[in-house]
Design an enzyme around this catalytic site. Structure first.
Site, short mmCIF file in Angstrom:
data_model
loop_
_atom_site.label_atom_id
_atom_site.label_comp_id
_atom_site.label_asym_id
_atom_site.label_seq_id
_atom_site.Cartn_x
_atom_site.Cartn_y
_atom_site.Cartn_z
N GLU A 16 -1.47 -16.80 -9.17
CA GLU A 16 -0.51 -16.02 -9.95
C GLU A 16 0.94 -16.45 -9.70
O GLU A 16 1.80 -16.24 -10.55
CB GLU A 16 -0.67 -14.53 -9.64
CG GLU A 16 -1.96 -13.95 -10.18
CD GLU A 16 -2.00 -12.44 -10.10
OE1 GLU A 16 -1.03 -11.82 -9.61
OE2 GLU A 16 -3.01 -11.87 -10.54
N TYR A 68 0.84 -1.19 0.00
CA TYR A 68 0.00 0.00 0.00
C TYR A 68 0.88 1.25 0.00
O TYR A 68 0.60 2.23 -0.68
CB TYR A 68 -0.93 0.01 1.23
CG TYR A 68 -1.93 -1.13 1.24
CD1 TYR A 68 -3.10 -1.07 0.48
CD2 TYR A 68 -1.71 -2.28 2.00
CE1 TYR A 68 -4.02 -2.11 0.49
CE2 TYR A 68 -2.63 -3.32 2.01
CZ TYR A 68 -3.78 -3.23 1.25
OH TYR A 68 -4.68 -4.27 1.26
N CYS A 84 -6.48 -5.42 -7.29
CA CYS A 84 -6.18 -4.95 -5.94
C CYS A 84 -5.72 -6.09 -5.03
O CYS A 84 -5.12 -5.83 -3.98
CB CYS A 84 -7.39 -4.24 -5.34
SG CYS A 84 -8.91 -5.20 -5.34
N HIS A 85 -5.94 -7.33 -5.45
CA HIS A 85 -5.46 -8.47 -4.65
C HIS A 85 -3.93 -8.52 -4.61
O HIS A 85 -3.36 -9.18 -3.76
CB HIS A 85 -6.03 -9.79 -5.18
CG HIS A 85 -5.60 -10.13 -6.58
ND1 HIS A 85 -6.24 -9.62 -7.69
CD2 HIS A 85 -4.59 -10.90 -7.03
CE1 HIS A 85 -5.65 -10.08 -8.78
NE2 HIS A 85 -4.64 -10.86 -8.41
N ASN A 106 -12.59 -0.66 -4.83
CA ASN A 106 -12.38 -1.01 -6.23
C ASN A 106 -13.62 -1.74 -6.75
O ASN A 106 -13.94 -2.83 -6.29
CB ASN A 106 -11.13 -1.90 -6.34
CG ASN A 106 -10.90 -2.45 -7.73
OD1 ASN A 106 -11.57 -2.10 -8.69
ND2 ASN A 106 -9.94 -3.35 -7.82
#
Length: 185
Positions: A174, A116, A147-148, A139
């Site tokens: 991912e 952040y 945003c993850h 979001n």
């Protein structure tokens, strides 16, 4: 964008103009590998994605449009690990600050994370760390605007509208560990 207008006379003293959009708001919900997901389309762009248990954030007509069908096709391929990005028209609505955060989120590469604090610095507001967290939480298009991929400076996951277990699962996907969701307990 063309809008059709129709005037309706109520009486001699008052006229009301009703705007009819040629492209009404459409939304569609269906099961995915992460549970039920709803996606909203307005004026040819995606404006919202909701997870199971969340309400669809707009009034509109349920129905599957070509764009919504394509959005679910790309989402399914992404969740299966077959693609690493999306090519969809997105039109999130928010403040200028939120839009800056959401643009910065789209620059985080697939498989990577950012804090952040790093996002706050990237958008030129290094002291706005909490506001970045708030923008991430608001979001309207999670996953499509990733945003993850934003985590706390201390290495903790931080929050996620879909729950911490889903955030953990998306990061695992991912990073090549597959899509495994665990309880948020």
């Amino acid at each position: 964008m063309l809008n059709m207008q129709k005037e309706i006379k109520l009486d001699e003293a008052m006229t009301v103009t009703v705007i009819h959009s040629p492209e009404p708001t459409q939304w569609y919900s269906r099961e995915t590998s992460i549970g039920r997901v709803s996606i909203v389309e307005q004026h040819g762009s995606l404006t919202a994605l909701s997870f199971e248990g969340e309400e669809v954030p707009v009034a509109g007509t349920p129905g599957l449009t070509p764009l919504l069908d394509e959005a679910f096709r790309q989402l399914d391929a992404w969740l299966a690990g077959e693609v690493t990005g999306f090519s969809l028209p997105l039109a999130p609505q928010g403040t200028g600050f939120m839009m800056a955060v959401w643009l910065a989120l789209q620059e985080i590469p697939y498989g990577s994370t950012c804090t952040y604090r790093e996002i706050a610095a990237r958008i030129g507001s290094p002291e706005a760390v909490r506001a970045v967290g708030t923008a991430c939480g608001r979001n309207p298009l999670p996953i499509f605007i990733p945003c993850h991929r934003v985590v706390r400076t201390d290495g903790g996951l931080g929050g996620y509208r879909g729950g911490k277990s889903l955030k953990h699962a998306l990061l695992g996907l991912e990073q090549g560990r597959g899509l495994r969701q665990e309880s948020d307990d």
